[in-house]
Design a protein around this motif. Structure first.
Motif, PDB file in Angstrom:
ATOM      1  N   TYR A 364       2.710  -1.953  -2.110  1.00  0.00           N
ATOM      2  CA  TYR A 364       3.267  -2.110  -3.463  1.00  0.00           C
ATOM      3  C   TYR A 364       4.689  -1.672  -3.712  1.00  0.00           C
ATOM      4  CZ  TYR A 364      -1.108  -4.490  -4.306  1.00  0.00           C
ATOM      5  OH  TYR A 364      -2.440  -5.231  -4.264  1.00  0.00           O
ATOM      6  N   TYR A 368       7.306  -2.069  -6.856  1.00  0.00           N
ATOM      7  CA  TYR A 368       7.597  -1.188  -7.664  1.00  0.00           C
ATOM      8  C   TYR A 368       8.890  -0.962  -7.778  1.00  0.00           C
ATOM      9  CZ  TYR A 368       7.926   3.712  -9.193  1.00  0.00           C
ATOM     10  OH  TYR A 368       8.116   4.774 -10.212  1.00  0.00           O
ATOM     11  N   ILE A 597      -2.744  -1.684 -10.785  1.00  0.00           N
ATOM     12  CA  ILE A 597      -1.372  -1.850 -11.195  1.00  0.00           C
ATOM     13  C   ILE A 597      -1.632  -3.244 -12.457  1.00  0.00           C
ATOM     14  CG2 ILE A 597       0.692  -3.417 -10.693  1.00  0.00           C
ATOM     15  CD1 ILE A 597       0.649  -1.526  -8.039  1.00  0.00           C
ATOM     16  N   TYR A 623       2.996   1.824 -15.223  1.00  0.00           N
ATOM     17  CA  TYR A 623       3.031   1.562 -14.041  1.00  0.00           C
ATOM     18  C   TYR A 623       3.374   2.614 -12.993  1.00  0.00           C
ATOM     19  CZ  TYR A 623       4.060  -2.023 -10.046  1.00  0.00           C
ATOM     20  OH  TYR A 623       4.243  -2.458  -8.996  1.00  0.00           O
ATOM     21  N   TYR A 627       0.822   4.140 -10.409  1.00  0.00           N
ATOM     22  CA  TYR A 627       1.225   3.825  -8.951  1.00  0.00           C
ATOM     23  C   TYR A 627       1.502   5.039  -8.146  1.00  0.00           C
ATOM     24  CZ  TYR A 627       4.285   2.407  -4.995  1.00  0.00           C
ATOM     25  OH  TYR A 627       4.725   2.320  -3.665  1.00  0.00           O
TER      26      TYR A 627
END
Length: 702
Positions: A364, A368, A597, A623, A627
């Motif tokens: 991810y 991001y 997420i 986020y 993350y």
């Protein structure tokens, strides 16, 4: 004798599998051809795998699915791999290995083509737009339609007629094809590594085998670079390129609704993988063992070399007359012995947890960069391919070089791997400080009177300035007002007229904008990149440094796995480690990372046939915390487990050292006893005939 001396001279000075062979020898050419073919196959599988990572946001938007489903698709590759790895590793070594690899490459290419198949089935991509209800109009429609509020449903949306084709589409979600294609890719990839490496080790000289394997591994690192660059190129191209007029497309690659030509990259990767299968069909099942000639029987030196190869120990033991039942009976006690090894068990737990962190982070990371720093998917993939992947490759190579230069033992390798991981962990904490503010979206991240409020409630989208308009709260067609605030749609901005077409459309008389008589808005998000543009280069620099430092410990950490266990358990330990990491890290990590997420989403898109689609805008603060917090939390747990691991490793090394000393003393005493017995036998047999000679011999032996 001259022939044997010449053979020894050849093996000493050759350094090549074909140094002293005559020109007519084909094994050298075949081995080099196999090396080139295997390198190309490694490149192809690495390219398609990294391209899959680069398209996760494109697939989310195209199929209107949340991140956790993308995690399921990404993990399906490991599922396919696990389905057949035991059969391929065992039976593949007994069959025609090059042809088995060729079949695997063909399956990989078919799987890659299947992933691209939905594009040619589901028709054109239709993204959300606020004017989709108006048809057959030659004039620019008014975004704000002064209808009665009674036309709205209770949840604030307009009543919609189901789009055509929804009946057939609802029966089968198209992303299932992507899932099945990725499973097939995993099945096809299985034989490439174990059978390819074992083939090289079988038929290359001892000094060249390591070089050849290193070349193959180096090529496999180049693959992800091209995979992400291909992802960057395809993300710039609109998904339906060639089938629509681009001037009618009102979105840009930086828009959250943009979908690039994801399918094109899979077609290219599939063709490359298919081409990689061709050479393997023409390679022989086996080659003569290394040497100046090809004798019918191997010399003792060649036999000992082959049987002494670490990669072939298990294969050669299988050739002995051992029944399957006996092997099965021996398997469970051996596995129990392996899992009872405390150092191995701790190492297994640490690597599983760290790989969960690593796989989730890498999967991810492009997303991001897109969501947090508001970069396009094309730029995010380009940066991953050009900056991050080379840093990882350089770190792994440098780690192996440092281990050789410093001559690290098993404890030194463990401390080195732990130290590099800890330094990378400390540096990663600075990522929390590299934050961007949430995008200013009226009714989503702030209210219409500019009071910060990071929460999404669809009723907040409606206010006095757009109360005369009949708008849908489910639409996502953002426009940028002159006041620097983004509005969810022209209707919710209160715009009554529009002029222009495509990306150049300008909305006017927008009652919610209201900036000194200028009430216009343009298509797309407001830039608002001041803070992100300043922070982004620092993020990239720190990302490269941490990737390099963490990768330094990769090679020493792997050597720790090999050296901490007994040689007879090595094959099983490596196999079980691969099985455990794939099952407990490769499959679940993308799924739960994606699910966490998803919890930070502020505005979900609307599927064409109804239902929640892909996320349009995230709470960037939440986020970042989710993350980075999940990534670093997992690594924190792994560091805590490392503490008892070091204690157990230290005890094991002391016990091995003590056992070695006792063993040396015991062996020395045994040898002395044997000499004395031999002396006694000789003295008894020779004493009547040559007593003086026997005494001399006894003195010599003693």
């Amino acid at each position: 004798m001259e022939e044997r001396a010449e053979e020894g001279h050849t093996q000493e000075n050759g350094g090549s599998d074909c140094a002293a062979r005559q020109p007519r020898t084909s094994p050298c050419t075949s081995l080099r051809m196999f090396l080139v073919a295997l390198s190309f196959a490694y490149f192809a599988k690495a390219l398609s795998g990294s391209y899959m990572k680069s398209t996760i946001t494109q697939l989310e938007r195209r199929f209107d699915i949340p991140s956790y489903l993308i995690g399921v698709i990404d993990g399906s590759f490991e599922i396919g791999n696990l389905l057949v790895i035991a059969f391929v590793s065992y039976f593949g070594a007994k069959l025609h290995r090059p042809k088995i690899i060729a079949v695997g490459c063909v399956l990989m290419s078919i799987g890659t083509f299947i992933i691209a198949l939905p594009h040619f089935i589901i028709g054109r991509y239709e993204f959300e737009t606020s004017v989709r209800w108006v048809v057959n109009s030659t004039l620019n429609p008014s975004p704000c339609r002064p209808d009665s509020p009674g036309n709205l449903t209770e949840d604030g949306t307009l009543p919609q007629v189901p789009a055509s084709g929804c009946e057939s589409e609802s029966n089968l979600s198209m992303w299932i094809y992507v899932l099945l294609g990725n499973v097939l890719r995993g099945i096809g990839e299985t034989p490439v590594q174990p059978l390819g490496i074992s083939y090289i080790d079988d038929f290359a000289t001892e000094e060249n085998a390591a070089l050849y394997v290193g070349c193959v591994q180096t090529i496999s690192v180049v693959g992800p670079v091209f995979g992400y660059l291909l992802g960057s190129l395809c993300a710039k191209i609109y998904v339906d390129i060639g089938f629509v007029k681009m001037e009618t497309i009102t979105i840009t690659p930086s828009d959250s609704r943009w979908v690039g030509a994801w399918w094109l990259g899979y077609l290219i990767a599939g063709v490359i993988t298919l081409l990689s299968a061709i050479p393997f069909w023409f390679l022989p099942r086996s080659l003569p063992v290394p040497g100046p000639e090809v004798p019918e029987k191997c010399t003792p030196e060649q036999t000992s070399f082959i049987k002494g190869s670490p990669l072939l120990k298990h294969k050669y033991s299988a050739d002995e007359h051992t029944s399957f039942i006996e092997m099965a009976k021996d398997f469970v006690p051996t596995l129990r012995t392996l899992l009872a090894h405390p150092v191995y068990l701790v190492y297994l737990c640490v690597t599983i947890i760290q790989l969960n962190s690593l796989i989730g982070m890498v999967t991810y990371k492009p997303k991001y960069i897109e969501q947090h720093f508001r970069q396009s998917a094309s730029k995010a993939n380009f940066l991953m391919g050009v900056i991050n992947i080379p840093a990882v490759a350089l770190g792994m190579f440098s780690g192996g070089l440092l281990m050789k230069r410093l001559k690290l033992n098993i404890m030194g390798a463990a401390k080195f791997a732990f130290g590099t991981s800890l330094i990378g962990y400390i540096l990663s904490l600075f990522f929390f400080a590299m934050s961007c503010e949430n995008a200013k979206v009226a009714g989503v991240t702030l209210s219409y009177d500019n009071i910060d409020r990071i929460s999404y409630d669809k009723h907040l989208l409606f206010t006095d300035c757009n109360s005369k308009c009949v708008c849908s709260s489910s639409d996502w067609d953002p426009v940028c007002g002159e006041n620097g605030v983004t509005y969810v749609s022209p209707c919710l901005a209160g715009c009554t007229t529009s002029a222009g077409s495509g990306k150049n459309t300008v909305f006017s008389n927008c009652s919610c904008v209201g900036v000194a008589g200028n009430f216009t808005a343009s298509t797309g998000h407001c830039p608002q990149k001041d803070d992100c543009d300043r922070m982004f280069p620092y993020f990239l620099a720190l990302s490269v440094i941490t990737s390099f430092i963490i990768s330094l410990g990769g090679t020493p950490g792997y050597m720790l796995l090999i050296r901490c266990i007994k040689p007879q358990l090595k094959s099983l330990a490596l196999g079980f480690h691969a099985l455990a990491t794939r099952t407990l890290a490769g499959i679940p990590a993308p799924i739960y990372f994606g699910a966490i997420i998803d919890t930070t989403c502020l505005k979900w898109g609307q599927k064409r046939c109804g239902g929640i689609g892909a996320c349009r805008i995230y709470n960037t603060t939440a986020y970042r915390i989710a993350y980075l917090g999940l990534t670093l939390s997992l690594r924190t747990i792994s560091f805590i487990i490392c503490i008892p691991g070091f204690i157990l490793l230290s005890r094991q090394l002391k016990e091995e050292e003590r056992s070695a000393i006792h063993g040396a003393l015991r062996n020395g005493g045994t040898e002395l006893e044997v000499l004395r017995k031999e002396e006694l036998v000789i003295s008894n047999s020779d004493q009547p005939h040559h007593p003086s000679e026997n005494n001399t011999d006894r003195q010599t032996r003693l």
